[in-house]
Design an enzyme around this catalytic site. Structure first.
Site, PDB file in Angstrom:
ATOM      1  CB  SER A 277     -73.691 -26.224  78.531  1.00 53.65           C
ATOM      2  OG  SER A 277     -74.016 -27.395  77.826  1.00 53.65           O
ATOM      3  CE  LYS A 278     -80.269 -22.986  82.002  1.00 59.50           C
ATOM      4  NZ  LYS A 278     -80.253 -21.537  81.939  1.00 59.50           N
ATOM      5  CB  SER A 279     -76.810 -28.568  75.422  1.00 57.17           C
ATOM      6  OG  SER A 279     -75.499 -28.158  75.684  1.00 57.17           O
TER       7      SER A 279
END
Ligand code: GLU
Length: 308
Positions: A277-279
């Site tokens: 994920s982008k996180s």
């Protein structure tokens, strides 16, 4: 006698459609590489689309970073990107068409209202609420609970709202249109792999949101409008969007748009087996580049061909 011309090869146009709300990670790189490799093998066209409808999260510096990451990987789209934020009029026209068919309604329940109603219903029935394929509870209110006149009045007063697709009415309208049973063709293994029919099951999503007061479109609506506008023949994207395709083929039928061929590729997971994920900054291409990883290392690790 003149020799017959060779028959024109079937067109092949695919796209990579990131949202510029963060840096690209290995999962995005894989999707872009699968698309580009397929377009090159098929003598086709590889397009780019910036899915930037959410102005609060999408930023021009993220778009610039995405273009830089793609260039670093050696991925070269065949045209400048289409930006969704420049096409709100197209989405408004599609919404207007669905509205004229009586298929959308303004809903005023907040996320908290929905959560409360779901908890109350679960307590009353002793059964878990129905959930969509992403795990969110289905919208628990009925369109018939409020008149259209009242909905219009609340909108005119400036109340926050979303526009929802009346799923039951939409399916009935789609059934009355030509085109046979609702579904799509899935290419298996690789984008040009063997094809299998997949029946669509959009009811699993309930009355999906197609627009919001602050963002006058949605992922589902803009993706079908744009795939048609860009002449996409092959939608190649991650398996996480497989079930969303049921909503997309329904909207295509209602809006009179063509249904492309679909190929949902495997997802790239991190070392502990979680979806990227982008996180998770550790797998961003920027972080890998800063750590000395080279584009050829990434290509070798992801291997978009022959079997994705
Ligand atoms: N913008 C979507 C994403 O970044 C992809 C949409 C699509 O490929 O249909 O997950």
């Amino acid at each position: 006698m003149p020799r017959p011309l060779p028959s024109a090869a079937a067109p092949f146009v695919c796209r990579f459609a990131p949202s510029p709300n963060g840096r690209l990670h290995l999962g995005h790189a894989f999707s872009a590489l699968v698309n580009e490799a397929a377009a090159r093998r098929m003598g086709g066209t590889f397009l780019l689309r910036m899915e930037d409808i959410d102005a609060t999260r999408c930023r021009p510096d993220h778009e610039a970073a995405i273009l830089q990451d793609l260039a670093w990987l050696g991925i070269a789209p065949d045209a400048p990107p289409r930006r969704q934020s420049e096409h709100f009029a197209d989405y408004a026209a599609a919404l207007e068409r669905l509205s004229a068919m009586g298929l959308i309604y303004a809903a005023f329940e907040s996320r908290a209202d929905i959560a409360r109603a779901v908890i109350a219903r679960e307590a009353a029935t002793g059964r878990p609420a129905l959930r969509d394929p992403d795990g969110a509870p289905l919208f628990p209110f009925a369109r018939s609970a409020m008149s259209e006149a009242e909905r219009d009045a609340r909108r005119a007063e400036g109340a926050p709202f979303v526009l929802r697709l009346d799923m039951a009415a939409a399916l009935a309208a789609a059934e009355a249109l030509p085109g046979g049973p609702l579904g799509w063709t899935e290419a298996q293994g690789v984008p040009e792999g063997p094809r299998a029919p997949v029946p669509a099951d959009p009811t699993r999503w309930g009355d999906v949101v197609l627009a919001r007061k602050d963002v006058p479109t949605s992922y589902h609506l803009s993706v079908v409008v744009d795939d048609a506008a860009q002449g996409i023949t092959h939608v190649i994207r991650g398996m996480d969007l497989f079930h969303a395709t049921s909503v997309h083929v329904l909207l295509q039928r209602l809006l009179g748009l063509p249904t492309p061929l679909y190929h949902h590729h495997r997802l790239i997971h991190d070392d502990s087996g979680r979806k990227l994920s982008k996180s998770n900054a550790a797998t961003s291409l920027a972080a890998l580049r800063a750590a000395g990883v080279r584009p050829q290392d990434i290509r070798a690790r992801l291997q978009p061909t022959p079997s994705t």
